[in-house]
Design an enzyme around this catalytic site. Structure first.
Site, PDB file in Angstrom:
ATOM      1  CG  HIS A 111      23.604   7.209 -29.502  1.00 13.11           C
ATOM      2  ND1 HIS A 111      24.884   7.091 -29.011  1.00 13.11           N
ATOM      3  CD2 HIS A 111      22.830   7.573 -28.448  1.00 13.11           C
ATOM      4  CE1 HIS A 111      24.888   7.373 -27.717  1.00 13.11           C
ATOM      5  NE2 HIS A 111      23.645   7.672 -27.347  1.00 13.11           N
TER       6      HIS A 111
ATOM      7  CG  ASP B 221      17.359   3.485 -25.096  1.00  8.48           C
ATOM      8  OD1 ASP B 221      18.164   4.377 -25.397  1.00  8.48           O
ATOM      9  OD2 ASP B 221      17.430   2.814 -24.042  1.00  8.48           O
ATOM     10  CB  ILE B 222      17.937  -1.831 -23.825  1.00 12.42           C
ATOM     11  CG1 ILE B 222      17.631  -3.248 -23.408  1.00 12.42           C
ATOM     12  CG2 ILE B 222      18.857  -1.134 -22.848  1.00 12.42           C
ATOM     13  CD1 ILE B 222      18.819  -4.192 -23.499  1.00 12.42           C
TER      14      ILE B 222
ATOM     15  CG  HIS C 176      18.831   9.531 -27.224  1.00 14.53           C
ATOM     16  ND1 HIS C 176      18.567   8.464 -26.395  1.00 14.53           N
ATOM     17  CD2 HIS C 176      20.151   9.823 -27.039  1.00 14.53           C
ATOM     18  CE1 HIS C 176      19.664   8.139 -25.729  1.00 14.53           C
ATOM     19  NE2 HIS C 176      20.641   8.947 -26.108  1.00 14.53           N
TER      20      HIS C 176
ATOM     21  CD  GLU D  30      24.661   5.878 -19.388  1.00 14.54           C
ATOM     22  OE1 GLU D  30      24.231   4.795 -19.837  1.00 14.54           O
ATOM     23  OE2 GLU D  30      24.136   6.506 -18.452  1.00 14.54           O
ATOM     24  CB  VAL D  31      26.750   4.040 -26.069  1.00 16.43           C
ATOM     25  CG1 VAL D  31      27.299   3.165 -27.196  1.00 16.43           C
ATOM     26  CG2 VAL D  31      25.975   3.189 -25.063  1.00 16.43           C
TER      27      VAL D  31
END
Ligand code: 5GP
Length: 111
Positions: free
Chosen positions: A99, A31-32, A101, A94-95
């Site tokens: 996904h 994760d960025i 986490h 948000e995306v």
């Protein structure tokens, strides 16, 4: 028509990411904006927008992501971790590309 997301671009390698694992079914990358020492995202190669969009045909995908994360943790010797799906804007998603986490206070081994 699927609205492409940043994760489509990471999957197609148009956008760089720190990839930690890949096979025929999933891609996992850092994760960025990490919220733990290790914060990874596991995405399926087959696009689904959200847990809210899972159907009987795609119901295997969340479990498959969990299994990949579990195996990855075993290979890395990570014993404690948290797995989270954010669902919909109200759930913090948000995306709009499904996904998982993966968060841990244990560090990854050098890959
Ligand atoms: P969500 O809030 O949708 O469940 O989580 C999306 C996650 O994607 C966030 O934790 C965010 O930091 C991460 N993210 C967003 N854009 C990028 C990007 O371009 N690269 C990477 N590696 N992570 C991203």
């Amino acid at each position: 028509m699927v609205e492409p997301t940043i994760f489509h671009s990471i999957l197609s390698r148009e956008v760089p990411a720190s990839i930690v694992y890949e096979d025929d079914e999933v891609l996992a990358f850092k994760d960025i904006h990490p919220k733990a020492k290790t914060h990874l995202l596991f995405i399926p190669k087959h696009f689904v927008a959200s847990i809210a969009d899972v159907t009987p045909e795609t119901a295997h995908i969340p479990g498959m992501l969990i299994l990949k994360a579990q195996r990855f943790a075993q290979e890395q010797g990570i014993k404690g971790y948290r797995l989270t799906f954010h669902v919909g804007k109200g759930g913090g998603q948000e995306v709009m590309y499904l996904h998982l986490h993966f968060l841990s206070e244990e560090k990854l081994k050098a890959l």
